[in-house]
Design a protein around this motif. Structure first.
Motif, mmCIF file in Angstrom:
data_model
loop_
_atom_site.group_PDB
_atom_site.id
_atom_site.type_symbol
_atom_site.label_atom_id
_atom_site.label_comp_id
_atom_site.label_asym_id
_atom_site.label_seq_id
_atom_site.Cartn_x
_atom_site.Cartn_y
_atom_site.Cartn_z
ATOM 1 N N LEU A 339 47.734 86.296 34.321
ATOM 2 C CA LEU A 339 46.741 85.455 34.995
ATOM 3 C C LEU A 339 46.841 83.996 34.573
ATOM 4 O O LEU A 339 46.675 83.081 35.394
ATOM 5 C CB LEU A 339 45.331 85.988 34.708
ATOM 6 C CG LEU A 339 44.176 85.236 35.369
ATOM 7 C CD1 LEU A 339 44.314 85.240 36.883
ATOM 8 C CD2 LEU A 339 42.841 85.831 34.932
ATOM 9 N N ARG A 343 47.300 80.886 37.143
ATOM 10 C CA ARG A 343 46.385 79.740 37.189
ATOM 11 C C ARG A 343 47.155 78.429 37.155
ATOM 12 O O ARG A 343 46.762 77.452 37.803
ATOM 13 C CB ARG A 343 45.392 79.828 36.036
ATOM 14 C CG ARG A 343 44.275 80.832 36.281
ATOM 15 C CD ARG A 343 43.382 81.014 35.082
ATOM 16 N NE ARG A 343 42.237 81.874 35.405
ATOM 17 C CZ ARG A 343 41.497 82.494 34.502
ATOM 18 N NH1 ARG A 343 41.758 82.356 33.203
ATOM 19 N NH2 ARG A 343 40.481 83.255 34.880
ATOM 20 N N ASN A 367 47.095 90.464 40.616
ATOM 21 C CA ASN A 367 45.904 91.278 40.839
ATOM 22 C C ASN A 367 44.857 90.504 41.645
ATOM 23 O O ASN A 367 45.082 89.365 42.060
ATOM 24 C CB ASN A 367 45.324 91.765 39.511
ATOM 25 C CG ASN A 367 45.012 90.624 38.559
ATOM 26 O OD1 ASN A 367 44.807 89.482 38.983
ATOM 27 N ND2 ASN A 367 44.988 90.915 37.266
ATOM 28 N N ASP A 368 43.690 91.125 41.846
ATOM 29 C CA ASP A 368 42.633 90.497 42.651
ATOM 30 C C ASP A 368 42.159 89.177 42.059
ATOM 31 O O ASP A 368 41.837 88.234 42.790
ATOM 32 C CB ASP A 368 41.446 91.455 42.786
ATOM 33 C CG ASP A 368 41.740 92.605 43.743
ATOM 34 O OD1 ASP A 368 42.671 92.461 44.551
ATOM 35 O OD2 ASP A 368 41.049 93.642 43.662
ATOM 36 N N GLU A 369 42.109 89.113 40.736
ATOM 37 C CA GLU A 369 41.647 87.892 40.092
ATOM 38 C C GLU A 369 42.613 86.741 40.372
ATOM 39 O O GLU A 369 42.188 85.606 40.628
ATOM 40 C CB GLU A 369 41.504 88.125 38.590
ATOM 41 C CG GLU A 369 40.670 87.072 37.879
ATOM 42 C CD GLU A 369 40.362 87.435 36.437
ATOM 43 O OE1 GLU A 369 39.745 86.594 35.754
ATOM 44 O OE2 GLU A 369 40.758 88.530 35.997
ATOM 45 N N ALA A 370 43.911 87.044 40.308
ATOM 46 C CA ALA A 370 44.906 86.011 40.611
ATOM 47 C C ALA A 370 44.842 85.607 42.087
ATOM 48 O O ALA A 370 45.000 84.422 42.430
ATOM 49 C CB ALA A 370 46.304 86.512 40.259
ATOM 50 N N THR A 372 42.241 85.499 43.954
ATOM 51 C CA THR A 372 41.095 84.590 44.107
ATOM 52 C C THR A 372 41.480 83.164 43.733
ATOM 53 O O THR A 372 41.090 82.193 44.402
ATOM 54 C CB THR A 372 39.921 85.068 43.245
ATOM 55 O OG1 THR A 372 39.562 86.404 43.624
ATOM 56 C CG2 THR A 372 38.716 84.168 43.424
ATOM 57 N N GLU A 373 42.271 83.027 42.646
ATOM 58 C CA GLU A 373 42.732 81.699 42.215
ATOM 59 C C GLU A 373 43.607 81.056 43.286
ATOM 60 O O GLU A 373 43.462 79.872 43.596
ATOM 61 C CB GLU A 373 43.502 81.811 40.900
ATOM 62 C CG GLU A 373 42.692 82.300 39.714
ATOM 63 C CD GLU A 373 41.683 81.272 39.237
ATOM 64 O OE1 GLU A 373 41.895 80.065 39.487
ATOM 65 O OE2 GLU A 373 40.676 81.686 38.638
ATOM 66 N N LYS A 399 39.786 93.274 49.170
ATOM 67 C CA LYS A 399 39.550 92.022 48.441
ATOM 68 C C LYS A 399 40.659 91.012 48.703
ATOM 69 O O LYS A 399 40.417 89.808 48.762
ATOM 70 C CB LYS A 399 39.421 92.299 46.950
ATOM 71 C CG LYS A 399 38.143 93.022 46.564
ATOM 72 C CD LYS A 399 38.022 93.168 45.059
ATOM 73 C CE LYS A 399 36.726 93.870 44.672
ATOM 74 N NZ LYS A 399 36.577 94.013 43.204
#
Length: 429
Positions: A339, A343, A367-370, A372-373, A399
Motif C-alpha cells: 500500500l 500511495r 487491494n480495495d484500499e489501494a 481507493t487511493e 468496491k
C-alpha cells in the motif's frame, strides 16, 4: 600497373603457404569425413606446424583466407541442410530481400517450423556441427542487407544450452565485421561463462546501425554483466532506441546498477525493458537517476515481474515528476509493492506534471484500499487513458467498480458530471 602477378608477389610467404595448403586440408577433410569441417584456426595451426613459418598479422591472415573461401568454396560442401544452404546463398549473394534470420539449435527447428509464419520459415538457420556457425558469421559479416538477427537456444522444456566458446569465436570472426544489422536478440542462452560479450564486443561496440539490443531469459553471471556494462559504455554511436534485459535473474544488484549507469550514454532510448529481474537499492536508485533526465525520448518502461519494492517505487515516482516523456509504465506481476508504494504512485498520478497514459498493475496484489487511493488520484488526472488492474483477487468487484464509477461519471450534479474524468478510456479490473 599493379597487376595480379604483382599482388601475388606482395603476399608474404607464410600466407602463400597458407593459401596453397588450405585446399589440401579441405580435400583431406572431404576424403576422411565427407565434409569441409576444418575451421580457420585449425587450418592456421596445421600450416604453422607443417611449414614451420609463423603466421603474420592476424587480420591480414583472416582476410586472405576469407577471400580464398569466397572465391572457391561451394556452399553445397558446407552443409547438407537444405534450408541452411538457401540462407547461406542469400547471404553470400547479398540478396536485398533477405533481411532477417533466426539461429537456433537443431532440436528446436521442428518446434519452430510449426509455430513460425510461413514467410519466415526459410529464415531459420540451424548449425549442426563443425564450423556451421563460423560460415554463417563469415557471410553475415560481408552482407549489407541483413537488418535483424535472433540467436536462440529455446526449447519447450526451458533451460537454454550454452553456445561454446569455440562456437562464438568462429561466429564472431566474421560477424563482427557486419555494419548493417539494426536489431539483435539473444533468447534463452546461457551467457554465464563471461566470454560471450567480449567475443562479440567489436560488433556490439562499433556497429553504428544497431538500434535494438535485447536479451531475454538469458543466464548472465556477474562477470558477463560487467562486460555488457563496459560495452554499453564504450559504444561509439549513440544509436540505441530499444534495450531489453529481461528474466536474467543471476545478475546481482551492483552489476545491474553498472548496466543502468552505462545506459545513461544512450539518450535516444525510447523503450526500456528490465522486467523479471532482481532489483536492489543500487539498481532502482540508478533507474531513478536515469528517469530524471538521461532519457529525453523514453516513452515505455517495462518492470513487470521484478522485485522492485515500496522504496524503489517511491524513488521512481519522485523521478517521474521531473520526466515529461514516459507515457507507458508496466509493473505487472511485481508483488513486492504494498500500500505504501501504491500511495507513492497515487501521488504521482495527482501531480499535474504526470504524463503517464498507460499504467499496468495487473497481478500486483492491489487491494480495495489501494483502489481507493487510485480513484482519488484519478479524479483530477488528465493523462491516464488505460489502467490495468486485472489479476488482483483482493479487489472486490463491488468496491472496485464503485470506487471508479463516481470518478468517470459523477451524477451528483450536472456540473460534476461535466467535470468527471473523461480521459480514462480503458479500465480493467
Amino acid at each position: 600497373m599493379y597487376n595480379s602477378m604483382q599482388r601475388y608477389r606482395a603476399i608474404p610467404s607464410s600466407l602463400l603457404s597458407l593459401c596453397r595448403f588450405v585446399p589440401n586440408v579441405v580435400r583431406y577433410r572431404r576424403q576422411r569425413f565427407d565434409s569441409h569441417r576444418t575451421s580457420i584456426p585449425q587450418c592456421t595451426a596445421i600450416v604453422a606446424e607443417t611449414t614451420g613459418e609463423p603466421i603474420i598479422d592476424h587480420h591480414t591472415m583472416v582476410n586472405t583466407i576469407n577471400m580464398y573461401y569466397d572465391s572457391r568454396m561451394n556452399i553445397e560442401d558446407i552443409t547438407s541442410d537444405e534450408i541452411n544452404r538457401k540462407i547461406l546463398h542469400k547471404l553470400k549473394n547479398n540478396d536485398p530481400s533477405f533481411t532477417s534470420i533466426l539461429v537456433c539449435n537443431p532440436g528446436d527447428r521442428f518446434h519452430r517450423l510449426r509455430q513460425e509464419r510461413v514467410d519466415v520459415r526459410n529464415n531459420i538457420y540451424c548449425p549442426s556441427g563443425g564450423d556451421d556457425l563460423g560460415w554463417l558469421g563469415h557471410f553475415i559479416g560481408k552482407n549489407t542487407h541483413l537488418t535483424r538477427i535472433e540467436l536462440a537456444n529455446y526449447t519447450p522444456s526451458g533451460g537454454g544450452a550454452a553456445f561454446s566458446r569455440q562456437d562464438i569465436t568462429s561466429f564472431g570472426r566474421g560477424f563482427n565485421s557486419n555494419k548493417s544489422i539494426r536489431e539483435i536478440k539473444f533468447w534463452n542462452i546461457n551467457l554465464s561463462e563471461g566470454e560471450f560479450f567480449p567475443l562479440l564486443a567489436p560488433f556490439l561496440s562499433n556497429n553504428q546501425s544497431l538500434i535494438d539490443l535485447e536479451m531475454l531469459d538469458c543466464a548472465l553471471s556477474h562477470e558477463c554483466a560487467n562486460h555488457l556494462a563496459l560495452i554499453l559504455e564504450s559504444r561509439v554511436a549513440n544509436s540505441l532506441t530499444v534495450f531489453v534485459l529481461e528474466d536474467c535473474g543471476q545478475i546481482d544488484d551492483e552489476s545491474f546498477a553498472a548496466i543502468l549507469r552505462a545506459l545513461s550514454r544512450h539518450s535516444r532510448l525510447k523503450g526500456l525493458g528490465l522486467g523479471d529481474n532482481l532489483f536492489g537499492r543500487n539498481s532502482y536508485s540508478e533507474l531513478a537517476t536515469l528517469l530524471r533526465g538521461s532519457f529525453p525520448s523514453l516513452y515505455h518502461l517495462y518492470l513487470g515481474n521484478s522485485t522492485i519494492d515500496d522504496e524503489g517505487i517511491n524513488e521512481m515516482a519522485m523521478a517521474l515528476t521531473e520526466n515529461s516523456t514516459l507515457t507507458q509504465l508496466d509493473l505487472s506481476g511485481s508483488r513486492s509493492i504494498t500500500l505504501q508504494g501504491y500511495r507513492s504512485l497515487s501521488t504521482l498520478l495527482e501531480d499535474p506534471n504526470c504524463e503517464l497514459e498507460i499504467l499496468n498493475l495487473g497481478s500486483c496484489n492491489v487491494n480495495d484500499e489501494a483502489i481507493t487511493e487510485f480513484a482519488k488520484a484519478l479524479a483530477n488526472n488528465r493523462s491516464i487513458e488505460c489502467l490495468y488492474l486485472e489479476g488482483n483477487p483482493a479487489i472486490s468487484a463491488t468496491k472496485g467498480w464503485a470506487a471508479f464509477s463516481w470518478v468517470v461519471c459523477d451524477v451528483s450534479s450536472i456540473e460534476n458530471t461535466f467535470l468527471s474524468n473523461h480521459i480514462l478510456e480503458d479500465l480493467r479490473l
